[in-house]
Design a protein around this motif. Structure first.
Motif, PDB file in Angstrom:
ATOM      1  N   MET A  21      -3.826  30.361 -35.729  1.00 61.02           N
ATOM      2  CA  MET A  21      -2.908  31.282 -36.399  1.00 61.02           C
ATOM      3  C   MET A  21      -3.362  32.740 -36.443  1.00 61.02           C
ATOM      4  O   MET A  21      -2.520  33.624 -36.361  1.00 61.02           O
ATOM      5  N   PRO A  22      -4.658  33.056 -36.534  1.00 59.07           N
ATOM      6  CA  PRO A  22      -5.031  34.472 -36.529  1.00 59.07           C
ATOM      7  C   PRO A  22      -4.609  35.212 -35.251  1.00 59.07           C
ATOM      8  O   PRO A  22      -4.443  36.431 -35.267  1.00 59.07           O
ATOM      9  N   ALA A  23      -4.390  34.490 -34.158  1.00 55.56           N
ATOM     10  CA  ALA A  23      -3.997  35.116 -32.899  1.00 55.56           C
ATOM     11  C   ALA A  23      -2.479  35.226 -32.739  1.00 55.56           C
ATOM     12  O   ALA A  23      -2.001  35.858 -31.798  1.00 55.56           O
ATOM     13  N   ILE A  24      -1.707  34.645 -33.643  1.00 58.68           N
ATOM     14  CA  ILE A  24      -0.254  34.582 -33.513  1.00 58.68           C
ATOM     15  C   ILE A  24       0.401  35.826 -34.100  1.00 58.68           C
ATOM     16  O   ILE A  24       0.102  36.225 -35.235  1.00 58.68           O
ATOM     17  N   ALA A  25       1.293  36.443 -33.335  1.00 56.99           N
ATOM     18  CA  ALA A  25       2.058  37.589 -33.828  1.00 56.99           C
ATOM     19  C   ALA A  25       2.937  37.141 -34.991  1.00 56.99           C
ATOM     20  O   ALA A  25       3.562  36.082 -34.927  1.00 56.99           O
ATOM     21  N   GLU A  26       2.954  37.930 -36.040  1.00 58.89           N
ATOM     22  CA  GLU A  26       3.784  37.637 -37.213  1.00 58.89           C
ATOM     23  C   GLU A  26       3.486  36.252 -37.789  1.00 58.89           C
ATOM     24  O   GLU A  26       4.381  35.536 -38.249  1.00 58.89           O
ATOM     25  N   ALA A  27       2.214  35.878 -37.760  1.00 58.17           N
ATOM     26  CA  ALA A  27       1.788  34.540 -38.195  1.00 58.17           C
ATOM     27  C   ALA A  27       2.166  34.244 -39.641  1.00 58.17           C
ATOM     28  O   ALA A  27       2.555  33.111 -39.964  1.00 58.17           O
ATOM     29  N   ALA A  28       2.064  35.220 -40.512  1.00 62.14           N
ATOM     30  CA  ALA A  28       2.371  34.975 -41.923  1.00 62.14           C
ATOM     31  C   ALA A  28       3.803  34.495 -42.094  1.00 62.14           C
ATOM     32  O   ALA A  28       4.072  33.567 -42.870  1.00 62.14           O
ATOM     33  N   GLY A  29       4.734  35.091 -41.370  1.00 62.96           N
ATOM     34  CA  GLY A  29       6.136  34.669 -41.447  1.00 62.96           C
ATOM     35  C   GLY A  29       6.363  33.284 -40.873  1.00 62.96           C
ATOM     36  O   GLY A  29       7.120  32.491 -41.426  1.00 62.96           O
ATOM     37  N   VAL A  30       5.686  32.987 -39.768  1.00 66.49           N
ATOM     38  CA  VAL A  30       5.807  31.661 -39.145  1.00 66.49           C
ATOM     39  C   VAL A  30       5.296  30.588 -40.115  1.00 66.49           C
ATOM     40  O   VAL A  30       5.971  29.583 -40.348  1.00 66.49           O
ATOM     41  N   VAL A  31       4.120  30.819 -40.698  1.00 63.20           N
ATOM     42  CA  VAL A  31       3.544  29.843 -41.623  1.00 63.20           C
ATOM     43  C   VAL A  31       4.408  29.724 -42.878  1.00 63.20           C
ATOM     44  O   VAL A  31       4.660  28.617 -43.360  1.00 63.20           O
ATOM     45  N   ALA A  32       4.898  30.847 -43.385  1.00 61.91           N
ATOM     46  CA  ALA A  32       5.739  30.806 -44.588  1.00 61.91           C
ATOM     47  C   ALA A  32       7.010  30.000 -44.334  1.00 61.91           C
ATOM     48  O   ALA A  32       7.387  29.156 -45.154  1.00 61.91           O
ATOM     49  N   ASN A  33       7.665  30.241 -43.216  1.00 62.09           N
ATOM     50  CA  ASN A  33       8.904  29.513 -42.922  1.00 62.09           C
ATOM     51  C   ASN A  33       8.642  28.043 -42.619  1.00 62.09           C
ATOM     52  O   ASN A  33       9.397  27.173 -43.051  1.00 62.09           O
ATOM     53  N   ALA A  34       7.576  27.766 -41.901  1.00 63.21           N
ATOM     54  CA  ALA A  34       7.223  26.361 -41.661  1.00 63.21           C
ATOM     55  C   ALA A  34       6.903  25.673 -42.982  1.00 63.21           C
ATOM     56  O   ALA A  34       7.260  24.504 -43.192  1.00 63.21           O
ATOM     57  N   GLY A  35       6.275  26.403 -43.896  1.00 62.55           N
ATOM     58  CA  GLY A  35       5.987  25.868 -45.220  1.00 62.55           C
ATOM     59  C   GLY A  35       7.244  25.605 -46.025  1.00 62.55           C
ATOM     60  O   GLY A  35       7.356  24.587 -46.717  1.00 62.55           O
ATOM     61  N   ARG A  36       8.204  26.523 -45.944  1.00 61.73           N
ATOM     62  CA  ARG A  36       9.488  26.318 -46.630  1.00 61.73           C
ATOM     63  C   ARG A  36      10.179  25.060 -46.102  1.00 61.73           C
ATOM     64  O   ARG A  36      10.715  24.260 -46.868  1.00 61.73           O
ATOM     65  N   LEU A  37      10.179  24.919 -44.789  1.00 60.16           N
ATOM     66  CA  LEU A  37      10.818  23.747 -44.179  1.00 60.16           C
ATOM     67  C   LEU A  37      10.110  22.459 -44.585  1.00 60.16           C
ATOM     68  O   LEU A  37      10.753  21.455 -44.891  1.00 60.16           O
ATOM     69  N   THR A  38       8.791  22.487 -44.580  1.00 53.05           N
ATOM     70  CA  THR A  38       8.018  21.301 -44.944  1.00 53.05           C
ATOM     71  C   THR A  38       8.278  20.922 -46.397  1.00 53.05           C
ATOM     72  O   THR A  38       8.512  19.750 -46.718  1.00 53.05           O
ATOM     73  N   ALA A  39       8.258  21.898 -47.283  1.00 51.98           N
ATOM     74  CA  ALA A  39       8.501  21.621 -48.703  1.00 51.98           C
ATOM     75  C   ALA A  39       9.926  21.109 -48.920  1.00 51.98           C
ATOM     76  O   ALA A  39      10.138  20.151 -49.673  1.00 51.98           O
ATOM     77  N   ALA A  40      10.898  21.735 -48.264  1.00 54.78           N
ATOM     78  CA  ALA A  40      12.290  21.288 -48.397  1.00 54.78           C
ATOM     79  C   ALA A  40      12.449  19.871 -47.855  1.00 54.78           C
ATOM     80  O   ALA A  40      13.123  19.036 -48.469  1.00 54.78           O
ATOM     81  N   ALA A  41      11.829  19.600 -46.719  1.00 55.98           N
ATOM     82  CA  ALA A  41      11.915  18.254 -46.136  1.00 55.98           C
ATOM     83  C   ALA A  41      11.375  17.216 -47.119  1.00 55.98           C
ATOM     84  O   ALA A  41      11.985  16.160 -47.321  1.00 55.98           O
ATOM     85  N   ARG A  42      10.258  17.524 -47.736  1.00 54.76           N
ATOM     86  CA  ARG A  42       9.669  16.571 -48.690  1.00 54.76           C
ATOM     87  C   ARG A  42      10.568  16.376 -49.907  1.00 54.76           C
ATOM     88  O   ARG A  42      10.707  15.261 -50.408  1.00 54.76           O
ATOM     89  N   LEU A  43      11.197  17.451 -50.389  1.00 52.84           N
ATOM     90  CA  LEU A  43      12.106  17.341 -51.533  1.00 52.84           C
ATOM     91  C   LEU A  43      13.362  16.542 -51.190  1.00 52.84           C
ATOM     92  O   LEU A  43      13.943  15.888 -52.056  1.00 52.84           O
ATOM     93  N   VAL A 124      13.573  26.026 -34.726  1.00 51.84           N
ATOM     94  CA  VAL A 124      13.725  27.001 -35.799  1.00 51.84           C
ATOM     95  C   VAL A 124      13.078  28.319 -35.364  1.00 51.84           C
ATOM     96  O   VAL A 124      11.856  28.473 -35.411  1.00 51.84           O
ATOM     97  N   ALA A 125      13.912  29.262 -34.946  1.00 54.71           N
ATOM     98  CA  ALA A 125      13.441  30.503 -34.323  1.00 54.71           C
ATOM     99  C   ALA A 125      12.475  31.285 -35.198  1.00 54.71           C
ATOM    100  O   ALA A 125      11.487  31.834 -34.686  1.00 54.71           O
ATOM    101  N   ASP A 126      12.727  31.365 -36.490  1.00 52.90           N
ATOM    102  CA  ASP A 126      11.853  32.155 -37.355  1.00 52.90           C
ATOM    103  C   ASP A 126      10.653  31.359 -37.870  1.00 52.90           C
ATOM    104  O   ASP A 126       9.906  31.834 -38.713  1.00 52.90           O
ATOM    105  N   ALA A 127      10.463  30.159 -37.335  1.00 53.20           N
ATOM    106  CA  ALA A 127       9.319  29.326 -37.723  1.00 53.20           C
ATOM    107  C   ALA A 127       8.551  28.843 -36.496  1.00 53.20           C
ATOM    108  O   ALA A 127       7.867  27.830 -36.544  1.00 53.20           O
ATOM    109  N   VAL A 128       8.698  29.560 -35.382  1.00 58.95           N
ATOM    110  CA  VAL A 128       7.870  29.322 -34.202  1.00 58.95           C
ATOM    111  C   VAL A 128       7.181  30.630 -33.845  1.00 58.95           C
ATOM    112  O   VAL A 128       7.734  31.712 -34.054  1.00 58.95           O
TER     113      VAL A 128
END
Length: 177
Positions: A21-43, A124-128
């Motif tokens: 992840m440190p090498a990924i452009a806009e990594a914080a947004g990718v991780v945040a959106n993947a996290g939102r999806l993961t949390a929503a999926a679990r709920l 998911v475009a904003d989570a890749v």
């Protein structure tokens, strides 16, 4: 069915790993959106499958997305579908919703393999992510050209909910705002 049905979905998190992840452009947004999806999926009782590419070299999945211990799918092939047993982990009645890294390598090859296997895939475009934005954009275009549906985090989450009357609406809304 064009809407993303939670009863027919599986969230696939591809290689969102600590040393990558440190090498990924806009990594914080990718991780945040993947996290939102993961949390929503679990709920919303949507199964989550996490892959890890060469975990010895790239480390484990980011803590915010970490699966239950011992449940990440290990792989060395860039495309997860090339790893024996991967397709067997995807229930036939579930359509993969894909997030992860890198868009033009592991995500692309996994998505193309899923399409080749006859699966309906949403990316998911904003989570890749990718190290370079142009690689991400080219990968999204190529996946779309081969039949993947390109969506966003909010599209997925609100289609999974379906209505503001959903019993988990307020919990899921907190993930977005």
């Amino acid at each position: 069915m064009p809407l993303i049905d939670p009863a027919r979905s599986l969230l696939l998190v591809v290689d969102v790993q600590v040393r990558l992840m440190p090498a990924i452009a806009e990594a914080a947004g990718v991780v945040a959106n993947a996290g939102r999806l993961t949390a929503a999926a679990r709920l919303l009782d949507v199964p989550v499958l996490v892959t890890e590419q060469n975990a010895g070299g790239l480390g484990p999945t980011m803590p915010a997305l970490a699966p239950e211990p011992g449940t990440a799918f290990p792989k060395m092939s860039f495309g997860a579908t090339r790893t024996p047993g991967f397709l067997a982990r995807l229930p036939a009645d579930r359509d993969p919703v894909v997030t992860g890294c890198e868009a033009h390598i592991c995500v692309l090859q996994t998505v193309l393999g899923l399409i080749e296997a006859g699966r309906r895939v949403r990316v998911v475009a904003d989570a890749v992510g990718a190290r370079r934005i142009e690689n991400r954009e080219a990968a999204l275009a190529r996946m779309a050209a081969h039949g993947a549906e390109i969506v966003t985090t909010e599209m997925v989450v609100f289609e999974w909910l379906g209505t503001a009357r959903h019993r988990r609406f307020r919990d899921v809304l907190k993930l977005i705002t």
